[in-house]
Design an enzyme around this catalytic site. Sequence first.
Site, short mmCIF file in Angstrom:
data_model
loop_
_atom_site.label_atom_id
_atom_site.label_comp_id
_atom_site.label_asym_id
_atom_site.label_seq_id
_atom_site.Cartn_x
_atom_site.Cartn_y
_atom_site.Cartn_z
N HIS A 70 0.94 -1.20 0.06
CA HIS A 70 -0.21 0.00 -0.03
C HIS A 70 1.01 1.30 0.03
O HIS A 70 1.16 1.79 0.98
CB HIS A 70 -0.81 0.12 1.33
CG HIS A 70 -2.00 -0.93 1.23
ND1 HIS A 70 -3.30 -0.44 0.67
CD2 HIS A 70 -1.95 -2.33 1.27
CE1 HIS A 70 -4.08 -1.47 0.74
NE2 HIS A 70 -3.50 -2.52 1.32
N ALA A 122 -8.28 -6.85 -1.90
CA ALA A 122 -7.83 -8.31 -1.91
C ALA A 122 -8.85 -9.04 -0.84
O ALA A 122 -9.00 -8.46 0.12
CB ALA A 122 -6.50 -8.39 -1.50
N MET A 220 -10.46 -7.05 5.00
CA MET A 220 -10.56 -6.25 6.02
C MET A 220 -10.69 -4.83 5.71
O MET A 220 -9.88 -3.89 6.28
CB MET A 220 -9.08 -6.40 6.92
CG MET A 220 -8.70 -8.01 7.30
SD MET A 220 -7.14 -8.18 7.66
CE MET A 220 -7.02 -10.15 7.82
N1 HPA Z 1 -9.28 -12.87 4.92
C1 HPA Z 1 -9.12 -11.49 5.08
N2 HPA Z 1 -8.90 -10.69 4.36
C2 HPA Z 1 -8.11 -11.00 3.43
C3 HPA Z 1 -7.88 -12.37 2.96
C4 HPA Z 1 -8.61 -13.39 3.76
O1 HPA Z 1 -8.66 -14.60 3.55
N3 HPA Z 1 -7.34 -12.40 1.86
C5 HPA Z 1 -7.07 -11.10 1.49
N4 HPA Z 1 -7.64 -10.43 2.51
#
Ligand code: HPA
Length: 281
Positions: A70, A122, A220
Amino acid sequence: MSLYSHLVEKSPYEKIIETVDFIKHKTSLAPKTSITLGSGLASFADQIDVEVKIPYSEIPHFSPPTVEGHPGQLIIGKLADKDIAVLQGRIHYYEGHPFEHVMFPTRVLGVWGIKNIILTNAAGGMADGIQEGCFMVLTDHINLMGENPLRGANVDELGPRFPDMSEVYDRALNEKLEGILQKHKVDYYKGIYAAVSGPTYETPAEVQYLKQIGAGAVGMSTAPEAIAAKHMGLSVCGISCITNLAAGISKQPLSHEEVKVTASRVEKQFCSFLKEFAQSL
Ligand code: HPA
């Protein structure tokens, strides 16, 4: 002005206005669309004909991100003939920032004049058949971050005390995005994003719970920004890069390394469909 007025804490709205003024002095462009780039997806910004690049550390009231992947800069420029603003990197609740800080860049964009907020992230996939490396168009979210980001005094200048959330992710934007995904032959799902606080990845039991309550992916971020944008009446679109199968569905332990590796594998495809989408708005 009293002798002590400089010591009085500015209101949330005054801080936003101060930052908007700062940005207006840096650019002649007036974008209507912004893109927030999630983990490992920062290279999208390379396609922009940059007018100005401002590190978050130089923007009043912006907090710099602390997470690898980031970079943390606001990029303003052109994507072909369209003005565009890109938040290259975001800050997260798990880093310890209060929600007011997490929402701040989105609120600044909205007050500056952005109408379409595109949020990327992501996420771990859990929908039946979902594969690592595909994408998910967000139809909705479930906020399990433990708190509503709008808790506290309402900023009346931005929106109402009790904002409607029955269509956070704009149907028309989603339809347009899906058309482009299909044209680019991108493997994608549509589904509900479960927003958790992190920073731990989920336990397999938590993933089963999230799946049972209807989530297709977990991550998240995104929900606080989407809530802030919807509060202001902006049009929001969210897209997850499924960087891994969620815990327990994946055969291996989860890691930020895997998230970055998968994101970089699909980055080229991500850049091309997102470019076309942003240009179409
Ligand atoms: N869980 C939560 N946040 C994420 C994940 C995950 O599997 N992969 C990328 N960010």
